[in-house]
Scaffold this active site. Structure first.
Site, PDB file in Angstrom:
ATOM      1  N   ILE A   1       0.884  -1.066  -0.040  1.00  0.00           N
ATOM      2  CA  ILE A   1       0.079  -0.156  -0.139  1.00  0.00           C
ATOM      3  C   ILE A   1       0.784   1.191  -0.097  1.00  0.00           C
ATOM      4  CG2 ILE A   1      -1.814  -1.032   1.017  1.00  0.00           C
ATOM      5  CD1 ILE A   1      -1.211  -0.027   3.854  1.00  0.00           C
TER       6      ILE A   1
ATOM      7  N   THR B   1      -3.732   9.983   5.611  1.00  0.00           N
ATOM      8  CA  THR B   1      -4.929   9.268   5.631  1.00  0.00           C
ATOM      9  C   THR B   1      -4.524   7.975   6.336  1.00  0.00           C
ATOM     10  OG1 THR B   1      -4.158   8.245   3.642  1.00  0.00           O
ATOM     11  CG2 THR B   1      -5.443  10.067   3.602  1.00  0.00           C
TER      12      THR B   1
ATOM     13  N   HIS C   1      -3.006   4.629  -8.952  1.00  0.00           N
ATOM     14  CA  HIS C   1      -3.519   5.122  -7.762  1.00  0.00           C
ATOM     15  C   HIS C   1      -2.762   6.545  -7.587  1.00  0.00           C
ATOM     16  CE1 HIS C   1      -4.634   5.669  -3.644  1.00  0.00           C
ATOM     17  NE2 HIS C   1      -3.329   5.487  -3.127  1.00  0.00           N
TER      18      HIS C   1
END
Length: 326
Positions: free
Chosen positions: A122, A233, A179
């Site tokens: 990620i 985030t 992304h």
């Protein structure tokens, strides 16, 4: 005897710590292996998680691995959350060089130690890092999954749900490609209970005829709304990662947008980007190719060009020595 689900998390910063907590809150892990280069931060996170064990659905063994990445070799899934979120304040490409350098430190060691599970990465830029992990290890690319636009697709569903007053989970919608800022909404594939958005917009324009460009913008830049007040985030990306982990350890055959190695889809190959994928115990088991419009295909190619441009900026990339496609 019940199967023991072993999950590893590399990096215990803002996101990695939330991944660990979400894994325990959802009862996904029986053994949790945590690694980080910051020994005190890692010790503190382990303490906090074990102090919380009375409140989780079931017990879990939490293992402090320090920088001994080899200790994660027996895990079913290893989540890579190592990076420097502060470098992404302007755009997701801001972490490019620092995250690429961090990524050189652990994948080869993990694979050489006998790892046979699935890697969910990620760290940003997500598609570049996933490509790097594959390139550095030669590991089965279908067992390396980038969270990619799994998160951005959730943001798109949120943006649509606010406009049409339907549950986000009742909406089929995907952000695809990088992304990052070159991602795009595949509006031609958006449907509600199988009925395409275009048909509903024609029948109920006041409800479904919303501004597509603005909704797409909300999805593309939603992370920066979060970042503006928090400096990071956390919840959404952590839960997106854990959703992928659950799909793997439960062999769900979940259809979700995520970053995978392209092997000819839409004429693209040799790097990671997000398309709808079937995710199960073997990682990405199938890539779903949609009937994208010509305009959407052009957006996908432009997004892939951006990813490939970033990859070309890094010293580890050598087109002649990249692993073969399996």
């Amino acid at each position: 005897m019940a199967l023991i689900r072993k999950i590893g998390v590399i990096g215990q910063g803002h996101v990695g710590a939330h991944v660990a907590n979400s894994l325990l809150m959802q009862g996904v892990a029986d053994e949790l292996y945590l690694a980080d280069i910051n020994a005190q931060k890692l010790e503190s996170e382990c303490q906090d998680l074990t102090d919380s064990m009375s409140f989780y659905p079931h017990n879990c063994r939490v293992v402090n691995c320090g920088e001994k990445y080899e200790l994660l070799a027996g895990c079913d899934v290893v989540v890579n959350a190592a990076g420097d979120v502060a470098k992404a304040a302007g755009d997701r490409d801001g972490e490019l060089f620092v995250t690429a350098e961090i990524t050189r430190t652990w994948p080869r060691r993990l694979v050489d130690a006998g790892f046979g599970g699935v890697i969910v990465t990620i760290s940003n830029p997500c598609d570049v890092v996933a490509t790097e992990i594959w390139h550095l290890t030669g590991y089965d690319p279908r067992r390396i999954i980038g969270s990619g636009t799994a998160l951005d697709s959730a943001r798109l569903k949120n943006a649509i749900a606010r406009r049409v007053s339907l549950d986000q989970r009742s909406i089929c919608a995907y952000m695809l490609g990088e992304h990052g800022t070159s991602q795009f909404a595949a509006w031609s594939a958006v449907n509600f209970g199988g009925k395409p958005l275009a048909e509903l917009a024609a029948e109920q324009p006041n409800r479904f005829g919303f501004d597509l460009a603005q909704a797409e913008k909300d999805a593309r830049f939603g992370g920066y709304v979060t970042y503006a007040g928090k400096g990071c985030t956390e919840y959404a990306i952590a839960n997106a990662a854990v959703r992928l982990v659950r799909a793997v350890v439960s062999d769900e055959h979940l259809v979700t947008a995520c970053s995978t190695l392209l092997t000819g889809e839409y004429g693209e190959s040799g790097h990671y980007t997000s398309l709808p994928c079937v995710v199960g115990a073997a990682g990405v088991e199938e890539v779903v190719t949609l009937s994208l419009t010509e305009a959407e295909q052009a957006e996908l190619h432009a997004s892939c060009e951006h990813i490939k441009g970033n990859i070309a900026r890094l010293t580890w990339w050598d087109e002649e020595r990249r692993p073969s496609l399996r």
